[in-house]
Design an enzyme around this catalytic site. Structure first.
Site, short mmCIF file in Angstrom:
data_model
loop_
_atom_site.label_atom_id
_atom_site.label_comp_id
_atom_site.label_asym_id
_atom_site.label_seq_id
_atom_site.Cartn_x
_atom_site.Cartn_y
_atom_site.Cartn_z
CG ASP A 171 0.36 -7.44 -0.06
OD1 ASP A 171 -0.58 -8.21 0.16
OD2 ASP A 171 0.24 -6.19 -0.16
CG ASP A 193 -5.22 -6.11 -2.90
OD1 ASP A 193 -6.39 -5.90 -2.60
OD2 ASP A 193 -4.88 -7.06 -3.63
#
Length: 406
Positions: free
Chosen positions: A198, A200
């Site tokens: 991922d 952020d």
């Protein structure tokens, strides 16, 4: 004719070159078969164990006397323990038992950390076979001390309740400020080839949409929606649509300014540099935005980037995305697709994320890691790292500090 005897030989003392060779040569002179052997050295002190079958047709007494004399010349201690045939066969049969790797990570290790982890291992009926230090040697000079400490326990047996065992480790982690992982020890653990991140709050130390919202003057409103989505309280697609509408009209020039000020998370650059050196493929699969993923791709040499593309017209954000939204389900689909493209089993895949929308992706990966995540994500993921940086993931794949680029 005498039946061959099985004897466990323990050698201990100061380590020096040629010691094991000399003992082995003495065993060879008597025609002994080696059934098992293991050695460790701690602070230049040797501990060597050799399980041998003495030659048939002769008594073991002269054989052992010669070994004792060999040990005397080498300046080490030798002890001998006879092993009966039934005990030996039970030991052989035990090799089919499940094996797991328990990894303990901390800023520095204490006896209390070891006691807590090994206590849980014992209470769950598991036996420790091997303990290995993966982190570098710790200097007494704090300026030269490693940033992290890690030991790995190879354990044998099947816990009655693996979920309960993991919960106990999570409790210790929270109480003592350490990270503890438990994985099945199999061929896939040593043959993983793809890591999907991922973006952020995982690779980078911010939620991009929150930073854009601050620039647009709607930071508080967007942050509240983001937090709710990360806790799994709002459907991700709906939460993204709500937040993007608040950004309508924001100048596209703001994207570069935001990208320039968001730092990588601790250890990200070191982790990816080493993974690429070891031949891993690296992917970003994010509910964030392609603009920022592509910037990271250029900087770090990422192989794949899948994220949401912001729609821009006349130099401003429209508050919409181009194409389908990358949500939790899409993340898992993309991970499957990349693994298939690379000709990999999902067991050869590592996935790393921090939010509820990462759980499907973490769940299908051979090694799913919740990174500095909310409790619901830690509980749902296979493993969790909450105290150290991203580069501590290298320990979970069995990499020693001495084998990495600093």
């Amino acid at each position: 004719m005498h039946e061959p005897e099985i004897i466990l030989i323990r050698v201990s003392g100061g380590d020096k070159p040629g010691l094991t060779a000399a003992v082995a040569a003495e065993l060879a002179r008597h025609g002994a078969d080696v059934l098992d052997i293991g050695q460790s050295v701690i602070h230049d002190t040797l501990s060597l164990g050799i399980l041998v079958k003495s030659p048939s047709g002769g008594e073991s007494t002269p054989f052992l006397k010669d070994l004792l004399f060999c040990g005397h010349k080498l300046g080490v201690n030798l002890t001998f323990t006879p092993v009966d045939a039934d005990s030996y066969e039970s030991w052989v049969d035990a090799q089919g038992k499940d094996r797991r790797i328990v990894t303990l990570l901390s800023r520095h290790l204490t006896a209390a950390h070891i006691a807590a982890v090994t206590g849980v291992i014992a209470e769950n009926g598991l036996n420790i076979d091997v303990i290995t230090r993966l982190s570098g040697r710790a200097s007494l000079d704090s300026a030269h001390c490693p940033r992290t400490a890690c030991v790995e326990f190879s354990v044998r047996g099947t816990p009655a309740d693996l979920t309960a065992l993991k919960s106990e480790f999570l409790s210790i982690s929270a109480e003592m400020g350490v990270d503890i992982a438990i994985q099945e020890d199999n061929a896939f653990r040593r043959n993983r080839r793809l890591v999907a991140f991922d973006m952020d709050s995982t690779l980078i130390a911010a939620e991009v949409i929150d930073e854009l919202a601050k620039a647009a003057g709607v930071g508080g409103k967007v942050a509240a929606i983001t937090e709710s989505a990360m806790r799994g309280e709002i459907d991700f697609k709906e939460s993204l649509r709500r937040r993007l509408r608040l950004l309508k009209g924001l100048s596209a020039d703001t994207l570069e300014a935001v990208a320039n000020r968001i730092p990588l998370n601790d250890g990200a650059e070191r982790l990816i540099a080493n993974l690429k050196r070891f031949g891993y493929k690296i992917a970003i699969i994010s509910g964030g935005f392609t603009y920022f993923g592509q910037r990271l791709q250029e900087r770090l040499g990422i192989d794949y980037v899948f994220a949401n593309e912001l729609e821009i017209k006349d130099g401003v954000l429209t508050g919409e995305v181009v194409g389908d939204i990358v949500d939790a389900t899409k993340k898992a689909e993309v991970l499957r697709m990349i693994a298939e493209r690379e000709g990999l089993s999902l067991q050869q895949v590592i996935a790393v994320g921090d939010g509820a929308n990462d759980l499907p992706m973490l769940g299908i990966a051979g090694l799913g890691i919740a990174y500095h995540a909310k409790p619901v994500v830690k509980k749902g993921a296979g493993q969790a790292i909450s105290t150290l940086g991203l580069d501590s993931i290298l320990y979970l794949v069995g990499v020693r500090d001495r084998d990495t680029l600093s």
